[in-house]
Design a protein around this motif. Sequence first.
Motif, mmCIF file in Angstrom:
data_model
loop_
_atom_site.group_PDB
_atom_site.id
_atom_site.type_symbol
_atom_site.label_atom_id
_atom_site.label_comp_id
_atom_site.label_asym_id
_atom_site.label_seq_id
_atom_site.Cartn_x
_atom_site.Cartn_y
_atom_site.Cartn_z
ATOM 1 N N LEU A 42 0.833 -1.198 0.000
ATOM 2 C CA LEU A 42 0.000 0.000 0.000
ATOM 3 C C LEU A 42 0.873 1.255 0.000
ATOM 4 C CD1 LEU A 42 -3.235 0.607 1.835
ATOM 5 C CD2 LEU A 42 -1.377 2.194 2.252
ATOM 6 N N GLU A 43 1.936 1.218 0.770
ATOM 7 C CA GLU A 43 2.825 2.376 0.852
ATOM 8 C C GLU A 43 3.439 2.717 -0.507
ATOM 9 O OE1 GLU A 43 6.925 2.785 2.981
ATOM 10 O OE2 GLU A 43 5.361 2.905 4.523
ATOM 11 N N CYS A 44 3.660 1.711 -1.331
ATOM 12 C CA CYS A 44 4.209 1.956 -2.669
ATOM 13 C C CYS A 44 3.272 2.817 -3.511
ATOM 14 C CB CYS A 44 4.464 0.631 -3.397
ATOM 15 S SG CYS A 44 5.804 -0.321 -2.696
ATOM 16 N N LEU A 45 1.978 2.722 -3.245
ATOM 17 C CA LEU A 45 0.993 3.491 -4.003
ATOM 18 C C LEU A 45 0.733 4.870 -3.398
ATOM 19 C CD1 LEU A 45 -1.548 0.608 -4.617
ATOM 20 C CD2 LEU A 45 0.046 1.583 -6.275
ATOM 21 N N GLY A 46 1.255 5.125 -2.230
ATOM 22 C CA GLY A 46 1.035 6.402 -1.578
ATOM 23 C C GLY A 46 -0.405 6.548 -1.122
ATOM 24 N N GLY A 47 -0.847 7.783 -1.005
ATOM 25 C CA GLY A 47 -2.196 8.071 -0.524
ATOM 26 C C GLY A 47 -3.281 7.425 -1.368
ATOM 27 N N ASN A 48 -3.053 7.314 -2.672
ATOM 28 C CA ASN A 48 -4.045 6.678 -3.533
ATOM 29 C C ASN A 48 -4.288 5.229 -3.125
ATOM 30 O OD1 ASN A 48 -4.608 8.869 -5.176
ATOM 31 N ND2 ASN A 48 -2.944 8.394 -6.582
ATOM 32 N N GLY A 49 -3.258 4.574 -2.640
ATOM 33 C CA GLY A 49 -3.402 3.174 -2.256
ATOM 34 C C GLY A 49 -4.340 2.975 -1.091
ATOM 35 N N TYR A 50 -4.529 4.024 -0.310
ATOM 36 C CA TYR A 50 -5.374 3.911 0.875
ATOM 37 C C TYR A 50 -6.835 4.223 0.593
ATOM 38 C CZ TYR A 50 -6.282 3.820 5.869
ATOM 39 O OH TYR A 50 -6.739 3.482 7.108
ATOM 40 N N THR A 51 -7.109 4.787 -0.559
ATOM 41 C CA THR A 51 -8.504 5.104 -0.885
ATOM 42 C C THR A 51 -9.230 3.849 -1.336
ATOM 43 O OG1 THR A 51 -8.111 5.574 -3.234
ATOM 44 C CG2 THR A 51 -7.798 7.405 -1.661
ATOM 45 N N GLU A 52 -10.528 3.898 -1.247
ATOM 46 C CA GLU A 52 -11.340 2.735 -1.633
ATOM 47 C C GLU A 52 -11.366 2.515 -3.142
ATOM 48 O OE1 GLU A 52 -12.470 0.447 0.476
ATOM 49 O OE2 GLU A 52 -11.522 1.648 2.015
ATOM 50 N N LEU A 53 -10.804 3.437 -3.921
ATOM 51 C CA LEU A 53 -10.756 3.258 -5.368
ATOM 52 C C LEU A 53 -9.733 2.202 -5.780
ATOM 53 C CD1 LEU A 53 -10.951 6.998 -6.473
ATOM 54 C CD2 LEU A 53 -12.798 5.294 -6.446
ATOM 55 N N PHE A 54 -8.800 1.902 -4.872
ATOM 56 C CA PHE A 54 -7.769 0.916 -5.138
ATOM 57 C C PHE A 54 -8.010 -0.304 -4.238
ATOM 58 C CE2 PHE A 54 -5.849 4.770 -6.656
ATOM 59 C CZ PHE A 54 -5.081 4.377 -7.746
ATOM 60 N N PRO A 55 -7.681 -1.493 -4.721
ATOM 61 C CA PRO A 55 -7.938 -2.696 -3.908
ATOM 62 C C PRO A 55 -6.998 -2.872 -2.715
ATOM 63 C CG PRO A 55 -6.856 -3.298 -5.968
ATOM 64 C CD PRO A 55 -7.154 -1.829 -6.054
ATOM 65 N N MET A 56 -5.923 -2.094 -2.636
ATOM 66 C CA MET A 56 -4.948 -2.306 -1.563
ATOM 67 C C MET A 56 -5.506 -1.995 -0.179
ATOM 68 S SD MET A 56 -2.333 -3.841 -2.519
ATOM 69 C CE MET A 56 -1.793 -3.851 -0.840
ATOM 70 N N ALA A 57 -6.385 -1.005 -0.080
ATOM 71 C CA ALA A 57 -6.952 -0.683 1.228
ATOM 72 C C ALA A 57 -7.705 -1.890 1.784
ATOM 73 C CB ALA A 57 -7.876 0.529 1.125
ATOM 74 N N ARG A 58 -8.433 -2.555 0.915
ATOM 75 C CA ARG A 58 -9.157 -3.766 1.342
ATOM 76 C C ARG A 58 -8.178 -4.868 1.720
ATOM 77 N NH1 ARG A 58 -13.659 -7.184 -2.068
ATOM 78 N NH2 ARG A 58 -14.068 -8.659 -0.408
ATOM 79 N N ARG A 59 -7.110 -5.033 0.946
ATOM 80 C CA ARG A 59 -6.105 -6.063 1.257
ATOM 81 C C ARG A 59 -5.485 -5.820 2.631
ATOM 82 N NH1 ARG A 59 -8.169 -7.599 -2.740
ATOM 83 N NH2 ARG A 59 -7.281 -8.231 -4.726
#
Length: 191
Positions: A42-59
Amino acid sequence: MRLASAHDAPDTGHEADFRRLATAVAKYWVCKRGPHHAYESLECLGGNGYTELFPMARRLREAPVNAVWEGSGNVIALDVLRALAKQPAAAEAFLAEMSTTLGTDERYDAQFRRMHALLEAASSDPGSAAGLARQLIEALALTLQAQVLLTHAPAPVATAFLAGRLDPTTRGMEYGTLPAEVDLGALVDRA
């Protein structure tokens, strides 16, 4: 893949004994390492990774659930101790497999000795084994990973693992802490 092949084997003999211990060790290790791996991803994606638009927050939220489904770290640790007590052939099979790589690298040999000493301590004194369980499982997991990589992976991959996870002078607990002598170009070129 090594553990999967042991599960495909008949229910008797070395493979059955090996998988009894290796399965519990793998469950523990994956459940413990998974949340940290998800966080780093998630950290590799930055703030975008934490939003619900990306699957990493769910992971990231779901990674700790593995321990709920498979059993907490303590439950799995007790399963390893139960395997050692009730099925001594499991430890013998695990040791036999790990010993096939002795002499390949001195860092592996030192890790094998640490793992073997913990295994002997836990087996010889079941009353105090619970206090060693997590240390033992970590040693079993790291030794298994190193053995599989030394046996099947390209040399730069195995060398990076040994330097990053086993060598007491260079190992780190976080991702991105590999020592300068690791051939990062060879690792990146594999992608």
